[in-house]
Design a protein around this motif. Sequence first.
Motif, PDB file in Angstrom:
ATOM      1  N   TYR A  90       0.852  -1.196   0.000  1.00 15.44           N
ATOM      2  CA  TYR A  90       0.000   0.000   0.000  1.00 15.44           C
ATOM      3  C   TYR A  90       0.886   1.245   0.000  1.00 15.44           C
ATOM      4  O   TYR A  90       2.008   1.238   0.502  1.00 15.44           O
ATOM      5  CB  TYR A  90      -0.910   0.039   1.218  1.00 15.44           C
ATOM      6  CG  TYR A  90      -2.139  -0.844   1.120  1.00 15.44           C
ATOM      7  CD1 TYR A  90      -2.465  -1.544  -0.030  1.00 15.44           C
ATOM      8  CD2 TYR A  90      -2.989  -0.968   2.200  1.00 15.44           C
ATOM      9  CE1 TYR A  90      -3.596  -2.340  -0.094  1.00 15.44           C
ATOM     10  CE2 TYR A  90      -4.121  -1.755   2.151  1.00 15.44           C
ATOM     11  CZ  TYR A  90      -4.423  -2.438   0.998  1.00 15.44           C
ATOM     12  OH  TYR A  90      -5.540  -3.222   0.942  1.00 15.44           O
ATOM     13  N   LEU A  91       0.345   2.306  -0.516  1.00 14.95           N
ATOM     14  CA  LEU A  91       1.063   3.561  -0.645  1.00 14.95           C
ATOM     15  C   LEU A  91       1.444   4.129   0.719  1.00 14.95           C
ATOM     16  O   LEU A  91       0.597   4.288   1.595  1.00 14.95           O
ATOM     17  CB  LEU A  91       0.180   4.571  -1.407  1.00 14.95           C
ATOM     18  CG  LEU A  91       0.744   5.961  -1.640  1.00 14.95           C
ATOM     19  CD1 LEU A  91       2.011   5.887  -2.487  1.00 14.95           C
ATOM     20  CD2 LEU A  91      -0.300   6.830  -2.320  1.00 14.95           C
ATOM     21  N   GLU A  92       2.726   4.407   0.868  1.00 21.08           N
ATOM     22  CA  GLU A  92       3.210   5.167   2.021  1.00 21.08           C
ATOM     23  C   GLU A  92       3.069   6.626   1.599  1.00 21.08           C
ATOM     24  O   GLU A  92       3.671   7.051   0.620  1.00 21.08           O
ATOM     25  CB  GLU A  92       4.682   4.848   2.303  1.00 21.08           C
ATOM     26  CG  GLU A  92       4.923   3.450   2.805  1.00 21.08           C
ATOM     27  CD  GLU A  92       4.481   3.263   4.251  1.00 21.08           C
ATOM     28  OE1 GLU A  92       4.557   4.229   5.049  1.00 21.08           O
ATOM     29  OE2 GLU A  92       4.053   2.150   4.584  1.00 21.08           O
ATOM     30  N   SER A  93       2.280   7.397   2.333  1.00 26.05           N
ATOM     31  CA  SER A  93       1.894   8.715   1.854  1.00 26.05           C
ATOM     32  C   SER A  93       2.070   9.792   2.921  1.00 26.05           C
ATOM     33  O   SER A  93       1.913   9.533   4.108  1.00 26.05           O
ATOM     34  CB  SER A  93       0.419   8.656   1.425  1.00 26.05           C
ATOM     35  OG  SER A  93      -0.082   9.929   1.121  1.00 26.05           O
ATOM     36  N   PHE A  94       2.340  11.015   2.439  1.00 21.10           N
ATOM     37  CA  PHE A  94       2.315  12.182   3.314  1.00 21.10           C
ATOM     38  C   PHE A  94       0.895  12.749   3.374  1.00 21.10           C
ATOM     39  O   PHE A  94       0.655  13.828   3.911  1.00 21.10           O
ATOM     40  CB  PHE A  94       3.292  13.257   2.820  1.00 21.10           C
ATOM     41  CG  PHE A  94       4.724  12.866   3.014  1.00 21.10           C
ATOM     42  CD1 PHE A  94       5.263  12.743   4.289  1.00 21.10           C
ATOM     43  CD2 PHE A  94       5.536  12.615   1.926  1.00 21.10           C
ATOM     44  CE1 PHE A  94       6.585  12.375   4.473  1.00 21.10           C
ATOM     45  CE2 PHE A  94       6.861  12.241   2.097  1.00 21.10           C
ATOM     46  CZ  PHE A  94       7.391  12.127   3.371  1.00 21.10           C
ATOM     47  N   LEU A  95      -0.059  12.011   2.776  1.00 22.32           N
ATOM     48  CA  LEU A  95      -1.484  12.345   2.780  1.00 22.32           C
ATOM     49  C   LEU A  95      -1.770  13.667   2.071  1.00 22.32           C
ATOM     50  O   LEU A  95      -2.580  14.474   2.511  1.00 22.32           O
ATOM     51  CB  LEU A  95      -2.044  12.338   4.205  1.00 22.32           C
ATOM     52  CG  LEU A  95      -1.885  11.002   4.939  1.00 22.32           C
ATOM     53  CD1 LEU A  95      -2.417  11.106   6.363  1.00 22.32           C
ATOM     54  CD2 LEU A  95      -2.561   9.867   4.187  1.00 22.32           C
ATOM     55  N   ASP A  96      -1.101  13.870   0.945  1.00 23.28           N
ATOM     56  CA  ASP A  96      -1.381  14.986   0.047  1.00 23.28           C
ATOM     57  C   ASP A  96      -1.871  14.351  -1.251  1.00 23.28           C
ATOM     58  O   ASP A  96      -1.089  13.755  -1.997  1.00 23.28           O
ATOM     59  CB  ASP A  96      -0.117  15.818  -0.179  1.00 23.28           C
ATOM     60  CG  ASP A  96      -0.371  17.036  -1.066  1.00 23.28           C
ATOM     61  OD1 ASP A  96      -1.075  16.903  -2.099  1.00 23.28           O
ATOM     62  OD2 ASP A  96       0.141  18.112  -0.727  1.00 23.28           O
TER      63      ASP A  96
END
Length: 174
Positions: free
Chosen positions: A25-31
């Motif tokens: 799953y995508l590791e994200s900075f939530l942008d």
Amino acid sequence: MGFAPTPVKAAAKLGDDGLYQMDWYLESFLDLSEDLAGATSKGKRLAIMWGLKGCPACKRMHEVHLMDPKIESYVRDNFEVLHLNHIGSRAVTDFDGRKLTEKALGEAYGIRFTPTIQFLPDKIDGLTGKSGQAREVARMPGLLEPSEFLAMFRYVREKGYEALSFPDWLRKQA
């Protein structure tokens, strides 16, 4: 005589927040704008998966659907999956630059239950001028059976939504 390595099957892990996570799953900075641009640069599509602690359908999706090597490899190879918590409090930056909690973002997009998967276009152009669900190219509200689950991801990847509704596209595939 050598031995071929045994393929390692992906495993869903239950996170501290009660959501199942796959190691791809995508590791994200939530942008969301950055996540969409990143997926597009890799030749993938962005899907936002909404989950909830204790959700039986979320558990089934992770233990059945995403354990099927055919489904798991297709989704992993063609999509960046951002898993968000339907009642979560992490700050997410929406396409218009607004910072909302996961819960508030879900409300803004009309997410009513879990699992729900939102499929976004492959380009950010025009997304800031739209709101909520109008930004999606498709939505999987609830959990479909495994064959339809995979078909929905194919529908988005192949841009079937440009010509047909999902039920009509699915009938045409049969």
